[in-house]
Design an enzyme around this catalytic site. Structure first.
Site, PDB file in Angstrom:
ATOM      1  N   PHE A  82      -3.774 -10.021   4.282  1.00 54.79           N
ATOM      2  CA  PHE A  82      -2.440 -10.468   3.851  1.00 54.79           C
ATOM      3  C   PHE A  82      -1.353  -9.908   4.763  1.00 54.79           C
ATOM      4  O   PHE A  82      -0.307  -9.442   4.304  1.00 54.79           O
ATOM      5  CB  PHE A  82      -2.200 -10.086   2.377  1.00 54.79           C
ATOM      6  CG  PHE A  82      -3.150 -10.785   1.462  1.00 54.79           C
ATOM      7  CD1 PHE A  82      -2.940 -12.104   1.099  1.00 54.79           C
ATOM      8  CD2 PHE A  82      -4.305 -10.157   1.019  1.00 54.79           C
ATOM      9  CE1 PHE A  82      -3.840 -12.780   0.293  1.00 54.79           C
ATOM     10  CE2 PHE A  82      -5.218 -10.820   0.213  1.00 54.79           C
ATOM     11  CZ  PHE A  82      -4.987 -12.137  -0.149  1.00 54.79           C
ATOM     12  N   GLU A 115      -4.004  -6.495   0.119  1.00 50.91           N
ATOM     13  CA  GLU A 115      -4.034  -6.804  -1.326  1.00 50.91           C
ATOM     14  C   GLU A 115      -3.299  -8.084  -1.706  1.00 50.91           C
ATOM     15  O   GLU A 115      -2.148  -8.292  -1.327  1.00 50.91           O
ATOM     16  CB  GLU A 115      -3.445  -5.612  -2.107  1.00 50.91           C
ATOM     17  CG  GLU A 115      -3.585  -5.782  -3.609  1.00 50.91           C
ATOM     18  CD  GLU A 115      -3.214  -4.534  -4.416  1.00 50.91           C
ATOM     19  OE1 GLU A 115      -2.997  -3.467  -3.825  1.00 50.91           O
ATOM     20  OE2 GLU A 115      -3.141  -4.657  -5.644  1.00 50.91           O
ATOM     21  N   LYS A 134      -7.682  -0.859  -6.548  1.00 55.30           N
ATOM     22  CA  LYS A 134      -7.540   0.560  -6.930  1.00 55.30           C
ATOM     23  C   LYS A 134      -8.833   1.201  -6.534  1.00 55.30           C
ATOM     24  O   LYS A 134      -9.910   0.736  -6.918  1.00 55.30           O
ATOM     25  CB  LYS A 134      -7.363   0.716  -8.447  1.00 55.30           C
ATOM     26  CG  LYS A 134      -5.972   0.662  -8.923  1.00 55.30           C
ATOM     27  CD  LYS A 134      -5.266   2.000  -8.866  1.00 55.30           C
ATOM     28  CE  LYS A 134      -3.802   1.810  -8.565  1.00 55.30           C
ATOM     29  NZ  LYS A 134      -3.386   2.192  -7.275  1.00 55.30           N
TER      30      LYS A 134
HETATM   31  C1  LIG Z   1       0.107   2.524  -3.166  1.00 51.80           C
HETATM   32  C2  LIG Z   1      -0.693   2.029  -2.256  1.00 51.80           C
HETATM   33  O1  LIG Z   1      -1.853   1.393  -2.562  1.00 51.80           O
HETATM   34  C3  LIG Z   1      -2.187   1.064  -3.884  1.00 51.80           C
HETATM   35  C4  LIG Z   1      -3.065   2.090  -4.446  1.00 51.80           C
HETATM   36  C5  LIG Z   1      -4.432   2.041  -4.230  1.00 51.80           C
HETATM   37  C6  LIG Z   1      -5.327   3.146  -4.737  1.00 51.80           C
HETATM   38  O2  LIG Z   1      -4.854   3.994  -5.509  1.00 51.80           O
HETATM   39  O3  LIG Z   1      -6.508   3.202  -4.358  1.00 51.80           O
HETATM   40  C7  LIG Z   1      -4.983   0.931  -3.586  1.00 51.80           C
HETATM   41  C8  LIG Z   1      -4.224  -0.157  -3.277  1.00 51.80           C
HETATM   42  C9  LIG Z   1      -2.829  -0.291  -3.747  1.00 51.80           C
HETATM   43  O4  LIG Z   1      -2.740  -0.990  -4.946  1.00 51.80           O
HETATM   44  C10 LIG Z   1      -0.370   2.097  -0.814  1.00 51.80           C
HETATM   45  O5  LIG Z   1      -1.168   1.649  -0.001  1.00 51.80           O
HETATM   46  O6  LIG Z   1       0.695   2.609  -0.483  1.00 51.80           O
END
Ligand SMILES: C=C(O[C@@H]1C=C(C(=O)O)C=C[C@H]1O)C(=O)O
Length: 425
Positions: A212, A229, A245
């Site tokens: 993306f 994402e 996540k």
């Molecule tokens: C907050 C971030 O990422 C978020 C947090 C993630 C996690 O906790 O593993 C993964 C992807 C995103 O939803 C970021 O990349 O700054």
């Protein structure tokens, strides 16, 4: 006159896509999308450009989500733009709207003059004009020279918080979790550079591939994004959300890499973090869904990117007839993966503990088709820049739960800055 698409065949689509990005620089407003080489990214085409403003939509944020569908219905054309994190204040009253450090408005969409879709075997140019005009554009892009200047200096960024300040804040958040105020909070921190001058397009070209990705210019503000994402995909009345996540670094050899991937897949902490967000999103989607249509179609799947492995789930629903795209945004924004749960409480805590603005980071960007389909990313792993400020901003965050070790969360944020390690300016 309606927008018409004309097809051309460049000798090499990959080179054409790079020329297209170089060519886009002459526009004061453009968004260049890239999913190559990930097929699960932007659905429309591996490379896309929306350039020049035919009409723009700069609504008052208070009424924006109500007015989005009527504005779209008036034009029935492609709309490209973003929803920034400060829009949270209008969806969740009581949360403050801290303005973006680079001046991106809270919400903005434009109907582009020119659309270019680049596929492996052809190019389509969509304009409100004749084939002769489209051919002139095609030839102009084909003649663009891609001159990469000599870039020598690494881009150096540093966290605004000291390690101690970060750890103290995470301990304070853990205290809220232990008291039962919330059970997951996505805490983000800000990184900045010293004063620098960068060439935004050349810098974007050096970011690692991501499904993306986009390079966005809105007058004097630039966003260079390598997001892995998806936020939302709407096809007819079918809705899909894919929260991410669970993050772990890539290994330095095949064996270590496979071990790390397996560790992520089996980690109770990461599985819990992801599942909490899945439940939150099932709840968000149920507010506009045909009863019984919300389904988890993929749960805790690992996807690998150049510097990290990520855990992703997929939630689908069928949007019920009275609802429109603005309702979908109003009931799901900000996306659960960037907030945590329960949403209202964590938004208040984020407001309190993150004293710097998220701005366009943690918002979403993408497009709406003439039929009202929509595709938006989660605006993470992104550099923000304005020539005026001569400073680069980057944010990184992670989900804090009762299982977390604050030192590991600090490391996770640093891992997320590693995609900038090879950038030269
Ligand atoms: C907050 C971030 O990422 C978020 C947090 C993630 C996690 O906790 O593993 C993964 C992807 C995103 O939803 C970021 O990349 O700054």
């Amino acid at each position: 006159m309606a927008r018409l698409f004309y097809t051309f065949r460049p000798p090499d689509s990959f080179s054409f896509a790079t020329q297209l990005l170089t060519w886009s620089r002459m526009f004061r407003v453009f968004m260049y999308f890239k999913n190559h080489p990930y097929p699960h990214g932007w659905q429309q085409a591996p490379w896309m450009l929306a350039a020049g403003v035919r009409y723009e939509w700069k609504p008052q944020p208070e009424r924006a989500l109500e007015q989005l569908a009527p504005f779209h219905a008036t034009h029935r054309d492609w709309m490209v733009g973003h929803v920034a994190y400060p829009m949270t204040a209008y969806v969740w009253p009581g949360i403050s709207a801290k303005p973006c450090l680079c001046g991106f408005p809270d919400i903005y969409f434009f109907i582009p003059e020119i659309l270019v879709w680049v596929y492996p075997d052809q190019v389509q140019i969509g304009i409100h004009g004749s084939e002769t005009e489209a051919r002139r554009i095609f030839e102009e892009i084909s003649k663009s020279r891609v001159d990469l200047p000599q870039l020598r200096h690494p881009l150096s960024i540093h966290p605004v918080l000291t390690r101690k300040q970060y750890l103290d804040t995470v301990h304070a958040i853990l205290h809220h979790i232990q008291r039962g105020d919330c059970y997951e909070l996505n805490f983000c921190q800000l990184f900045t550079s010293d004063p620098v001058k960068i060439s935004p397009v050349e810098t974007f070209m050096q970011l690692p591939p991501a499904p993306f990705s986009l390079c966005y210019r809105l007058h004097d503000a630039y966003l260079l994004c390598a997001s892995p994402e998806r936020y939302l995909l709407k096809r007819d009345r079918q809705i899909l959300m894919q929260p991410m996540k669970g993050t772990i670094r890539r290994g330095s050899n095949t064996q270590e890499d496979a071990q790390l991937r397996l560790f992520l897949q089996q980690s109770p902490k990461e599985r819990a973090e992801n599942t909490i967000v899945v439940d939150l999103i099932r709840n968000d989607l149920s507010r506009t869904a045909v009863p019984g249509s919300v389904k988890v179609t993929e749960w805790l799947k690992i996807y690998s990117y150049p510097t990290v492995h990520q855990m992703i789930s997929t939630i689908c629903s069928e949007m019920d007839t009275p609802y429109q795209i603005g309702d979908l945004l109003a009931t799901t924004f900000p996306m659960g993966s960037m907030t945590g749960a329960p949403k209202k409480k964590v938004l208040e805590l984020i407001d309190h503990y993150e004293s710097w603005p998220r701005g366009i980071y943690s918002g979403a960007a993408g497009y709406i088709t003439p039929e009202g389909d929509m595709e938006m990313n989660v605006m993470i792993r992104s550099l923000l820049y304005t020539p005026e400020a001569q400073r680069v901003y980057y944010h990184a965050g992670s989900g804090i739960t009762c299982y977390c070790n604050p030192e590991d969360e600090w490391e996770e944020c640093l891992i997320k800055t590693r995609q900038l390690a090879d950038i030269r300016i």
